[in-house]
Motif scaffolding. Structure first.
Motif, PDB file in Angstrom:
ATOM      1  N   SER A  67       0.817  -1.216   0.000  1.00 53.83           N
ATOM      2  CA  SER A  67       0.000   0.000   0.000  1.00 53.83           C
ATOM      3  C   SER A  67       0.852   1.268   0.000  1.00 53.83           C
ATOM      4  O   SER A  67       0.397   2.335  -0.420  1.00 53.83           O
ATOM      5  CB  SER A  67      -0.928   0.012   1.223  1.00 53.83           C
ATOM      6  OG  SER A  67      -0.172  -0.003   2.429  1.00 53.83           O
ATOM      7  N   ASN A  68       2.111   1.156   0.462  1.00 51.25           N
ATOM      8  CA  ASN A  68       2.995   2.323   0.499  1.00 51.25           C
ATOM      9  C   ASN A  68       3.891   2.424  -0.728  1.00 51.25           C
ATOM     10  O   ASN A  68       4.272   3.526  -1.133  1.00 51.25           O
ATOM     11  CB  ASN A  68       3.861   2.288   1.758  1.00 51.25           C
ATOM     12  CG  ASN A  68       4.663   3.565   1.946  1.00 51.25           C
ATOM     13  OD1 ASN A  68       4.129   4.672   1.857  1.00 51.25           O
ATOM     14  ND2 ASN A  68       5.953   3.425   2.195  1.00 51.25           N
ATOM     15  N   LEU A  69       4.245   1.303  -1.317  1.00 54.85           N
ATOM     16  CA  LEU A  69       5.149   1.307  -2.468  1.00 54.85           C
ATOM     17  C   LEU A  69       4.358   1.623  -3.733  1.00 54.85           C
ATOM     18  O   LEU A  69       4.195   0.792  -4.639  1.00 54.85           O
ATOM     19  CB  LEU A  69       5.880  -0.027  -2.580  1.00 54.85           C
ATOM     20  CG  LEU A  69       6.798  -0.361  -1.398  1.00 54.85           C
ATOM     21  CD1 LEU A  69       7.447  -1.704  -1.582  1.00 54.85           C
ATOM     22  CD2 LEU A  69       7.848   0.736  -1.204  1.00 54.85           C
ATOM     23  N   ARG A  70       3.879   2.839  -3.775  1.00 58.94           N
ATOM     24  CA  ARG A  70       3.044   3.313  -4.870  1.00 58.94           C
ATOM     25  C   ARG A  70       3.397   4.762  -5.190  1.00 58.94           C
ATOM     26  O   ARG A  70       3.936   5.486  -4.347  1.00 58.94           O
ATOM     27  CB  ARG A  70       1.554   3.245  -4.491  1.00 58.94           C
ATOM     28  CG  ARG A  70       1.042   1.838  -4.284  1.00 58.94           C
ATOM     29  CD  ARG A  70      -0.412   1.823  -3.830  1.00 58.94           C
ATOM     30  NE  ARG A  70      -1.301   2.505  -4.757  1.00 58.94           N
ATOM     31  CZ  ARG A  70      -1.782   1.957  -5.865  1.00 58.94           C
ATOM     32  NH1 ARG A  70      -1.439   0.718  -6.198  1.00 58.94           N
ATOM     33  NH2 ARG A  70      -2.599   2.638  -6.659  1.00 58.94           N
ATOM     34  N   ALA A  71       3.071   5.168  -6.400  1.00 60.38           N
ATOM     35  CA  ALA A  71       3.269   6.562  -6.799  1.00 60.38           C
ATOM     36  C   ALA A  71       1.958   7.323  -6.617  1.00 60.38           C
ATOM     37  O   ALA A  71       0.885   6.830  -6.982  1.00 60.38           O
ATOM     38  CB  ALA A  71       3.707   6.628  -8.258  1.00 60.38           C
ATOM     39  N   SER A  72       2.069   8.499  -6.043  1.00 54.10           N
ATOM     40  CA  SER A  72       0.931   9.418  -5.933  1.00 54.10           C
ATOM     41  C   SER A  72       1.233  10.587  -6.861  1.00 54.10           C
ATOM     42  O   SER A  72       2.032  11.469  -6.542  1.00 54.10           O
ATOM     43  CB  SER A  72       0.760   9.896  -4.492  1.00 54.10           C
ATOM     44  OG  SER A  72      -0.267  10.871  -4.412  1.00 54.10           O
ATOM     45  N   TYR A  73       0.605  10.583  -8.033  1.00 49.59           N
ATOM     46  CA  TYR A  73       0.985  11.518  -9.089  1.00 49.59           C
ATOM     47  C   TYR A  73       0.732  12.970  -8.694  1.00 49.59           C
ATOM     48  O   TYR A  73       1.557  13.850  -8.965  1.00 49.59           O
ATOM     49  CB  TYR A  73       0.229  11.171 -10.374  1.00 49.59           C
ATOM     50  CG  TYR A  73       0.303   9.711 -10.716  1.00 49.59           C
ATOM     51  CD1 TYR A  73       1.529   9.089 -10.951  1.00 49.59           C
ATOM     52  CD2 TYR A  73      -0.843   8.919 -10.777  1.00 49.59           C
ATOM     53  CE1 TYR A  73       1.607   7.733 -11.240  1.00 49.59           C
ATOM     54  CE2 TYR A  73      -0.774   7.563 -11.073  1.00 49.59           C
ATOM     55  CZ  TYR A  73       0.442   6.971 -11.295  1.00 49.59           C
ATOM     56  OH  TYR A  73       0.519   5.627 -11.576  1.00 49.59           O
ATOM     57  N   GLY A  74      -0.374  13.218  -8.042  1.00 48.20           N
ATOM     58  CA  GLY A  74      -0.669  14.588  -7.631  1.00 48.20           C
ATOM     59  C   GLY A  74       0.320  15.117  -6.610  1.00 48.20           C
ATOM     60  O   GLY A  74       0.767  16.262  -6.688  1.00 48.20           O
ATOM     61  N   HIS A  75       0.700  14.267  -5.654  1.00 48.82           N
ATOM     62  CA  HIS A  75       1.672  14.690  -4.646  1.00 48.82           C
ATOM     63  C   HIS A  75       3.031  14.973  -5.268  1.00 48.82           C
ATOM     64  O   HIS A  75       3.718  15.926  -4.878  1.00 48.82           O
ATOM     65  CB  HIS A  75       1.809  13.620  -3.565  1.00 48.82           C
ATOM     66  CG  HIS A  75       0.686  13.608  -2.584  1.00 48.82           C
ATOM     67  ND1 HIS A  75       0.047  12.457  -2.196  1.00 48.82           N
ATOM     68  CD2 HIS A  75       0.074  14.618  -1.918  1.00 48.82           C
ATOM     69  CE1 HIS A  75      -0.896  12.756  -1.321  1.00 48.82           C
ATOM     70  NE2 HIS A  75      -0.899  14.062  -1.138  1.00 48.82           N
ATOM     71  N   ASP A  76       3.435  14.166  -6.242  1.00 45.49           N
ATOM     72  CA  ASP A  76       4.746  14.370  -6.853  1.00 45.49           C
ATOM     73  C   ASP A  76       4.800  15.669  -7.664  1.00 45.49           C
ATOM     74  O   ASP A  76       5.786  16.416  -7.596  1.00 45.49           O
ATOM     75  CB  ASP A  76       5.111  13.182  -7.740  1.00 45.49           C
ATOM     76  CG  ASP A  76       5.559  11.974  -6.933  1.00 45.49           C
ATOM     77  OD1 ASP A  76       5.803  12.122  -5.724  1.00 45.49           O
ATOM     78  OD2 ASP A  76       5.674  10.875  -7.513  1.00 45.49           O
ATOM     79  N   VAL A  77       3.750  15.945  -8.429  1.00 46.79           N
ATOM     80  CA  VAL A  77       3.735  17.186  -9.197  1.00 46.79           C
ATOM     81  C   VAL A  77       3.659  18.388  -8.257  1.00 46.79           C
ATOM     82  O   VAL A  77       4.315  19.415  -8.483  1.00 46.79           O
ATOM     83  CB  VAL A  77       2.561  17.199 -10.202  1.00 46.79           C
ATOM     84  CG1 VAL A  77       2.518  18.521 -10.947  1.00 46.79           C
ATOM     85  CG2 VAL A  77       2.701  16.057 -11.197  1.00 46.79           C
ATOM     86  N   GLU A  78       2.905  18.250  -7.180  1.00 47.96           N
ATOM     87  CA  GLU A  78       2.827  19.326  -6.197  1.00 47.96           C
ATOM     88  C   GLU A  78       4.187  19.557  -5.539  1.00 47.96           C
ATOM     89  O   GLU A  78       4.628  20.703  -5.372  1.00 47.96           O
ATOM     90  CB  GLU A  78       1.791  18.979  -5.126  1.00 47.96           C
ATOM     91  CG  GLU A  78       1.624  20.049  -4.054  1.00 47.96           C
ATOM     92  CD  GLU A  78       0.606  19.685  -2.990  1.00 47.96           C
ATOM     93  OE1 GLU A  78       0.285  20.549  -2.157  1.00 47.96           O
ATOM     94  OE2 GLU A  78       0.131  18.529  -2.979  1.00 47.96           O
ATOM     95  N   CYS A  79       4.858  18.478  -5.173  1.00 48.58           N
ATOM     96  CA  CYS A  79       6.173  18.597  -4.539  1.00 48.58           C
ATOM     97  C   CYS A  79       7.158  19.319  -5.451  1.00 48.58           C
ATOM     98  O   CYS A  79       7.959  20.149  -4.987  1.00 48.58           O
ATOM     99  CB  CYS A  79       6.690  17.217  -4.182  1.00 48.58           C
ATOM    100  SG  CYS A  79       8.249  17.223  -3.282  1.00 48.58           S
ATOM    101  N   ALA A  80       7.097  19.035  -6.746  1.00 47.95           N
ATOM    102  CA  ALA A  80       8.031  19.647  -7.690  1.00 47.95           C
ATOM    103  C   ALA A  80       7.911  21.160  -7.686  1.00 47.95           C
ATOM    104  O   ALA A  80       8.919  21.874  -7.583  1.00 47.95           O
ATOM    105  CB  ALA A  80       7.799  19.096  -9.095  1.00 47.95           C
ATOM    106  N   TRP A  81       6.684  21.675  -7.771  1.00 48.93           N
ATOM    107  CA  TRP A  81       6.568  23.140  -7.851  1.00 48.93           C
ATOM    108  C   TRP A  81       6.791  23.799  -6.493  1.00 48.93           C
ATOM    109  O   TRP A  81       7.302  24.922  -6.428  1.00 48.93           O
ATOM    110  CB  TRP A  81       5.254  23.560  -8.498  1.00 48.93           C
ATOM    111  CG  TRP A  81       4.001  23.557  -7.674  1.00 48.93           C
ATOM    112  CD1 TRP A  81       2.989  22.644  -7.715  1.00 48.93           C
ATOM    113  CD2 TRP A  81       3.587  24.554  -6.731  1.00 48.93           C
ATOM    114  NE1 TRP A  81       1.981  22.980  -6.852  1.00 48.93           N
ATOM    115  CE2 TRP A  81       2.324  24.159  -6.243  1.00 48.93           C
ATOM    116  CE3 TRP A  81       4.149  25.741  -6.259  1.00 48.93           C
ATOM    117  CZ2 TRP A  81       1.619  24.900  -5.278  1.00 48.93           C
ATOM    118  CZ3 TRP A  81       3.449  26.481  -5.303  1.00 48.93           C
ATOM    119  CH2 TRP A  81       2.197  26.055  -4.827  1.00 48.93           C
TER     120      TRP A  81
END
Length: 223
Positions: A67-81
């Motif tokens: 359940s943790n070894l997954r990508a959260s696409y919204g969080h990653d794009v948010e983290c980038a900016w």
């Protein structure tokens, strides 16, 4: 508890300290902000994939559950900016971490972007296409900011095209009659949850995203 340390909390703290430093440029605030930049760009990144993992033990060992070894696409794009914004706040060139930001957003574009309807899915297993294809209001909000940020920095038209397709999806499907955004949609835009306000769903993501995009677009028009 093994999940006492969450990536989500650390980029929320990053944003808070960046806002604080803008009005109170204290040396200790800057030091903590720089520490959070390192955490959000190096520590929480999966060593084998260009994405961040959310749950960590207190010694920064990854919580190795499915359940943790997954990508959260919204969080990653948010983290980038958010990291790009923090760098500007402390007057560090964004080019210093541009490659990192590009790789993080590109991973989300590769596995989590809906090229047919526009917008980003919720998440997926590492290195595989999204298996949770719901579309959440906050994911699309953060996506338009992150995509526009990278287009502004790199000039790569793929970010502009993804921005426009996501914005189009928002306008067609997320915007609710009478105001607000529908919370959760299917990939094609059908409403799953018609909530427009909950304990988690308020104007924070949506209002912030639209104001930031308007500011960036206005700056781009002047060039």
């Amino acid at each position: 508890k093994i999940n006492d340390i969450l990536t989500n909390r650390h980029f929320s703290l990053l944003e808070a300290l960046a806002e604080l430093y803008r009005v109170w440029p204290d040396a200790l605030v800057k030091q903590r902000l720089m520490e959070l930049i390192v955490i959000n760009t190096v520590t929480v990144r999966h060593p084998g994939y260009f994405c961040n993992i959310d749950q960590w033990q207190r010694d920064w060992k990854m919580v190795a559950t499915l359940s943790n070894l997954r990508a959260s696409y919204g969080h990653d794009v948010e983290c980038a900016w958010l990291v790009m914004d923090a760098l500007r706040t402390i007057q560090v060139p964004t080019q210093s971490l541009q490659t990192w930001a590009v790789s993080l957003v590109n991973h989300s574009l590769q596995y989590g972007f809906d090229s047919k309807y526009g917008g980003f899915y919720m998440g997926g297993a590492l290195g595989k296409p999204a298996d949770d294809t719901r579309k959440e209001w906050w994911v699309q909000s953060e996506a338009i900011v992150g995509l526009l940020e990278l287009y502004q920095q790199t000039g790569d038209v793929k970010y502009w095209m993804a921005f426009m397709k996501t914005l189009d999806f928002i306008e067609k499907h997320h915007l609710a009659p009478g105001g607000g955004w529908f919370a959760t949609l299917e990939a094609d835009g059908k409403v799953i949850s018609s909530n427009r306000a909950t304990m988690w769903q308020g104007p924070y993501h949506t209002g912030r995203a639209l104001l930031r995009c308007a500011k960036m677009l206005a700056a781009m028009e002047k060039k």
